[in-house]
Design an enzyme around this catalytic site. Sequence first.
Site, PDB file in Angstrom:
ATOM      1  N   TYR A  34      23.357  28.135 -30.370  1.00 34.52           N
ATOM      2  CA  TYR A  34      24.532  29.027 -30.429  1.00 34.52           C
ATOM      3  C   TYR A  34      25.638  28.402 -31.297  1.00 34.52           C
ATOM      4  CZ  TYR A  34      22.125  31.160 -26.506  1.00 34.52           C
ATOM      5  OH  TYR A  34      21.181  31.742 -25.706  1.00 34.52           O
ATOM      6  N   GLN A  52      25.761  28.949 -21.620  1.00 31.34           N
ATOM      7  CA  GLN A  52      24.308  29.095 -21.837  1.00 31.34           C
ATOM      8  C   GLN A  52      23.585  27.759 -21.872  1.00 31.34           C
ATOM      9  OE1 GLN A  52      23.720  32.378 -22.317  1.00 31.34           O
ATOM     10  NE2 GLN A  52      25.730  33.012 -22.996  1.00 31.34           N
ATOM     11  N   THR A  65      26.255  59.318 -19.269  1.00 26.07           N
ATOM     12  CA  THR A  65      25.706  58.195 -18.501  1.00 26.07           C
ATOM     13  C   THR A  65      24.284  57.858 -18.949  1.00 26.07           C
ATOM     14  OG1 THR A  65      26.931  59.151 -16.688  1.00 26.07           O
ATOM     15  CG2 THR A  65      25.483  57.317 -16.143  1.00 26.07           C
ATOM     16  N   TYR A  97      36.713  33.883 -18.314  1.00 19.47           N
ATOM     17  CA  TYR A  97      36.216  32.774 -17.484  1.00 19.47           C
ATOM     18  C   TYR A  97      36.764  31.441 -17.989  1.00 19.47           C
ATOM     19  CZ  TYR A  97      33.469  28.902 -16.008  1.00 19.47           C
ATOM     20  OH  TYR A  97      33.135  27.660 -15.543  1.00 19.47           O
ATOM     21  N   GLU A 149      33.706  23.409 -21.316  1.00 22.31           N
ATOM     22  CA  GLU A 149      33.402  24.790 -20.917  1.00 22.31           C
ATOM     23  C   GLU A 149      32.695  25.547 -22.039  1.00 22.31           C
ATOM     24  OE1 GLU A 149      33.431  26.091 -18.088  1.00 22.31           O
ATOM     25  OE2 GLU A 149      34.531  24.558 -16.992  1.00 22.31           O
ATOM     26  N   ASP A 175      32.616  33.427 -13.101  1.00 22.29           N
ATOM     27  CA  ASP A 175      31.378  33.480 -13.884  1.00 22.29           C
ATOM     28  C   ASP A 175      30.233  33.847 -12.950  1.00 22.29           C
ATOM     29  OD1 ASP A 175      31.042  31.231 -12.362  1.00 22.29           O
ATOM     30  OD2 ASP A 175      30.292  29.984 -14.010  1.00 22.29           O
TER      31      ASP A 175
END
Length: 361
Positions: A84, A44, A310, A122, A39, A140
């Site tokens: 990553y 990505q 906002t 997740y 996982e 996810d």
Amino acid sequence: MEQQTIRTFQSTFLTWYDQNRRVLPWRENPQPYYVWLSEIMLQQTQVQTVLPYFERFIQTFPDLASLAAAPDDVLMKCWEGLGYYARARNLKRAAQQIMTDYNGQFPQTATALLDIIGIGPYTAGAVASIAFNEVVPAVDGNAYRVFSRIFNDQTDISQSKASQHFRTLIQPLIPKDRPGDFNQAVMDLGASVCTTKEPLCLFCPLQAFCQSYAQGTMLDLPVKKKKIKKQKVQLVAVAVRNEAGAYLLQQRPKTGLLAGLSTFPLIDQADLPEDLDLTQGVLRYFKQHYNLALQQIQLAPVKPVTHIFTHLHWTLTLVTADLSESSDLAYFSGAFKQPAEFAKLALPTLQKKLWTRLSQA
Ligand code: SF4
């Protein structure tokens, strides 16, 4: 969905999964270490890319203990090309955490797994359901897409509350005897059938249950509104004090931001004269707009205050000034108030922030 429909939904979906599931090494041997590792690697990254890395990784580090003791250069060599790299470092840190704090055993629930370094909701749901059979969803992008379409659900998935909303929606659909397979079926359906741009609805096992298919809205879902970029505005907040130690509070206009509420006078820096520095500009602004002659004006020695609406991101620079108690406030919409009175007034959070910051000076 009604109970009988849910049962049909589950059996249809799992039958499809049994016949179409992707054969993957971590599925053939769903021990927690493999599921977790896969996982993290799949974040990505495409399955086909991950497969050779996974095989090499488990040969080099076959279990948590070996990963926890991994030499950094060997670890990085195993990860080289996968990108990553923080994921690899976090894997090792997490392995050390589990070895030290959990006696080398993975926590077995999604909630407990959230305490492990690098595990978010997740991954916690995926590991808990696949490795430990906990009946929890793994939400996810695939789950958002599949279930927003099944329920024709218009929830904006860019909102933080979307995750909990979909968790609640999916939870009753998970079969108690096969939660991990259910979550993996969602992953496979989302990857191969219920795809983003060209869902293969004619071949979809869930077509009969799919409300968006019935209404032709598949391509509009999931709803993901673009985040509005907040406009940055620089303001000056002017803390004007009189001889009695009271501060001038200004009532804001009846419409617009902070309508009708009282704050220190606020000036958009864009409205100050360009030919003067900030404090001199504020002096002239007060004279021109309120016919008030401020004295002893200076920048407050505190950091600016930020406040977010906002669409707007305000940064407020605080200045302090004196004003005689007897000044004529005819052109100013507000009054002097003692700090002891602030608590009784319905002041906005922004004013509380300004006062707290000023109190640090
Ligand atoms: S019918 Fe189409 S939109 Fe609905 S779940 Fe299946 S593939 Fe997705």
